[in-house]
Design an enzyme around this catalytic site. Sequence first.
Site, PDB file in Angstrom:
ATOM      1  CB  ALA A 270      -0.892  -0.024   1.232  1.00 21.51           C
TER       2      ALA A 270
ATOM      3  N   GLY B 210       0.691  -5.017   0.847  1.00 20.48           N
ATOM      4  CA  GLY B 210      -0.536  -5.122   0.046  1.00 20.48           C
ATOM      5  C   GLY B 210      -0.319  -5.835  -1.279  1.00 20.48           C
TER       6      GLY B 210
ATOM      7  CD  GLU C  39      -2.094  -7.455   3.080  1.00 18.46           C
ATOM      8  OE1 GLU C  39      -1.712  -6.337   2.668  1.00 18.46           O
ATOM      9  OE2 GLU C  39      -2.661  -7.608   4.164  1.00 18.46           O
TER      10      GLU C  39
ATOM     11  CD  GLU D  79       2.015  -5.408   5.715  1.00 14.45           C
ATOM     12  OE1 GLU D  79       2.793  -6.329   6.036  1.00 14.45           O
ATOM     13  OE2 GLU D  79       1.274  -5.463   4.718  1.00 14.45           O
TER      14      GLU D  79
HETATM   15  N1  DAK Z   1       4.612   3.227  -0.857  1.00 12.63           N
HETATM   16  C1  DAK Z   1       5.011   4.386  -1.410  1.00 12.63           C
HETATM   17  N2  DAK Z   1       6.121   4.520  -2.142  1.00 12.63           N
HETATM   18  C2  DAK Z   1       6.863   3.423  -2.331  1.00 12.63           C
HETATM   19  C3  DAK Z   1       6.509   2.169  -1.795  1.00 12.63           C
HETATM   20  C4  DAK Z   1       5.316   2.095  -1.009  1.00 12.63           C
HETATM   21  N3  DAK Z   1       4.873   0.952  -0.492  1.00 12.63           N
HETATM   22  N4  DAK Z   1       7.463   1.273  -2.141  1.00 12.63           N
HETATM   23  C5  DAK Z   1       8.366   1.944  -2.892  1.00 12.63           C
HETATM   24  N5  DAK Z   1       8.005   3.228  -2.998  1.00 12.63           N
HETATM   25  C6  DAK Z   1       8.707   4.286  -3.717  1.00 12.63           C
HETATM   26  C7  DAK Z   1       9.953   4.723  -2.963  1.00 12.63           C
HETATM   27  O1  DAK Z   1       9.616   5.643  -1.954  1.00 12.63           O
HETATM   28  C8  DAK Z   1      10.763   5.340  -4.075  1.00 12.63           C
HETATM   29  O2  DAK Z   1      10.278   6.634  -4.336  1.00 12.63           O
HETATM   30  P1  DAK Z   1      11.278   7.860  -4.674  1.00 12.63           P
HETATM   31  O3  DAK Z   1      12.211   7.933  -3.535  1.00 12.63           O
HETATM   32  O4  DAK Z   1      11.946   7.457  -5.958  1.00 12.63           O
HETATM   33  O5  DAK Z   1      10.352   9.040  -4.824  1.00 12.63           O
HETATM   34  C9  DAK Z   1      10.432   4.473  -5.281  1.00 12.63           C
HETATM   35  O6  DAK Z   1       9.225   3.791  -4.955  1.00 12.63           O
HETATM   36  C10 DAK Z   1      11.502   3.424  -5.549  1.00 12.63           C
HETATM   37  O7  DAK Z   1      11.732   2.718  -4.348  1.00 12.63           O
HETATM   38  P2  DAK Z   1      13.197   2.489  -3.738  1.00 12.63           P
HETATM   39  O8  DAK Z   1      14.118   3.592  -4.123  1.00 12.63           O
HETATM   40  O9  DAK Z   1      13.025   2.207  -2.288  1.00 12.63           O
HETATM   41  O10 DAK Z   1      13.625   1.166  -4.531  1.00 12.63           O
HETATM   42  P3  DAK Z   1      14.580   0.009  -4.019  1.00 12.63           P
HETATM   43  O11 DAK Z   1      14.807  -0.875  -5.187  1.00 12.63           O
HETATM   44  O12 DAK Z   1      15.773   0.546  -3.305  1.00 12.63           O
HETATM   45  O13 DAK Z   1      13.717  -0.783  -2.932  1.00 12.63           O
HETATM   46  C11 DAK Z   1      11.698  -1.860  -2.092  1.00 12.63           C
HETATM   47  C12 DAK Z   1      12.530  -1.458  -3.348  1.00 12.63           C
HETATM   48  C13 DAK Z   1      10.359  -2.419  -2.598  1.00 12.63           C
HETATM   49  C14 DAK Z   1      12.439  -2.953  -1.326  1.00 12.63           C
HETATM   50  C15 DAK Z   1      11.504  -0.626  -1.197  1.00 12.63           C
HETATM   51  O14 DAK Z   1      10.986   0.443  -1.997  1.00 12.63           O
HETATM   52  C16 DAK Z   1      10.567  -0.879  -0.073  1.00 12.63           C
HETATM   53  O15 DAK Z   1      10.936  -1.472   0.944  1.00 12.63           O
HETATM   54  N6  DAK Z   1       9.335  -0.375  -0.224  1.00 12.63           N
HETATM   55  C17 DAK Z   1       8.337  -0.437   0.805  1.00 12.63           C
HETATM   56  C18 DAK Z   1       7.807  -1.846   0.860  1.00 12.63           C
HETATM   57  C19 DAK Z   1       6.814  -1.985   1.973  1.00 12.63           C
HETATM   58  O16 DAK Z   1       7.134  -1.789   3.157  1.00 12.63           O
HETATM   59  N7  DAK Z   1       5.634  -2.338   1.597  1.00 12.63           N
HETATM   60  C20 DAK Z   1       4.552  -2.535   2.511  1.00 12.63           C
HETATM   61  C21 DAK Z   1       3.810  -1.276   2.580  1.00 12.63           C
HETATM   62  S1  DAK Z   1       2.680  -1.350   3.905  1.00 12.63           S
HETATM   63  C22 DAK Z   1      -4.060  -1.098   6.207  1.00 12.63           C
HETATM   64  C23 DAK Z   1      -4.220  -1.261   4.898  1.00 12.63           C
HETATM   65  C24 DAK Z   1      -3.215  -1.782   4.166  1.00 12.63           C
HETATM   66  C25 DAK Z   1      -2.017  -2.087   4.709  1.00 12.63           C
HETATM   67  C26 DAK Z   1      -1.860  -1.906   6.040  1.00 12.63           C
HETATM   68  C27 DAK Z   1      -2.849  -1.427   6.804  1.00 12.63           C
HETATM   69  N8  DAK Z   1      -5.093  -0.512   6.968  1.00 12.63           N
HETATM   70  C28 DAK Z   1      -5.153   0.877   6.908  1.00 12.63           C
HETATM   71  C29 DAK Z   1      -5.827  -1.322   7.894  1.00 12.63           C
HETATM   72  C30 DAK Z   1      -0.945  -2.514   3.894  1.00 12.63           C
HETATM   73  C31 DAK Z   1       0.251  -2.003   4.190  1.00 12.63           C
HETATM   74  C32 DAK Z   1       1.348  -2.105   3.304  1.00 12.63           C
HETATM   75  O17 DAK Z   1       1.283  -2.642   2.236  1.00 12.63           O
END
Ligand code: DAK
Length: 258
Positions: free
Chosen positions: A64, A109, A112, A132
């Site tokens: 997300a 997400g 998921e 998360e």
């Molecule tokens: N959200 C927003 N931007 C994201 C993103 C994300 N999930 N993942 C990557 N990006 C963006 C980065 O910020 C970066 O943007 P700029 O800096 O270029 O502006 C761009 O994509 C490229 O990412 P990286 O530079 O970080 O690329 P790398 O190859 O170095 O790393 C990575 C790739 C996928 C390992 C890394 O970007 C990463 O760790 N991303 C976050 C992954 C993550 O933690 N995903 C889970 C998100 S939390 C809920 C509803 C839903 C959810 C929870 C609660 N309720 C409200 C009940 C679900 C939650 C999630 O999914």
Amino acid sequence: MEYNYLKIKNENAICTLAISAPKSLNALNSTILKELDDFVSNIPADVRVLIITGDGEKSFVAGADISEMCNLNREEGYAFGRLGALVFRKIETLPIPVIAAVNGFALGGGCELAMACDIRIASNKAKFGQPEVGLGIIPGFSGTYRLAKLVGMGYAKEMIYTGRAIRADEALRIGLVNAVYEPEQLMAEAEALAIRIIANAPIAVRIAKESIDAEYDLAADDAILYENNAFGRCFETQDQKEGMSAFLNKTKPEFRNK
Ligand code: DAK
């Protein structure tokens, strides 16, 4: 509705949907979730298999959108989670098989979303994880529910408590994906799988999906009865007559979705 984040190809009863938000590695913001909701609510009647993938070479869906979630309060967090969860449930309960072709990061997400699909196949570059808790939240699009069902409590708890991302080979070993391919083969393999499915009687495939899903949470006797009823319904179809007479006549069946 015009889609800004979805790329759709619809050919020969197979629809391929690529989520496309290149600046954020296809992270799901609320606009994408609304577009997905609109798409799955209005899926064309001639589509027999849906393939979901991520646009680009690097990511399926990187979760997300963290920038959108960052400042939510409790009610807004609930609303965002509910929006995603309901869209994913619509995908899961579509009357046609849905294949996730996981071409890269499937985190949060993204993992998921893949789990809401019927079948997951992956490129050997894919990575799966529920990171998360490292962000101070828990999986919010039904990951706490579906991951344990797919891989068992032990692996689900380890993945969710640690946030550790796993590679495609480990995902294959624990049953999170069905098969792993070279990246350039992934979409061809997804289409080949779809073609094998659509060679069969459409109503039978639909009833099979409905039965597997409905029976999963039932007690054995209720599940068996559900299947008996579903089995009986197949005999109301012309395609059952066609399939069986083609077998007996040693010809190829021509199913008519009737
Ligand atoms: N959200 C927003 N931007 C994201 C993103 C994300 N999930 N993942 C990557 N990006 C963006 C980065 O910020 C970066 O943007 P700029 O800096 O270029 O502006 C761009 O994509 C490229 O990412 P990286 O530079 O970080 O690329 P790398 O190859 O170095 O790393 C990575 C790739 C996928 C390992 C890394 O970007 C990463 O760790 N991303 C976050 C992954 C993550 O933690 N995903 C889970 C998100 S939390 C809920 C509803 C839903 C959810 C929870 C609660 N309720 C409200 C009940 C679900 C939650 C999630 O999914």
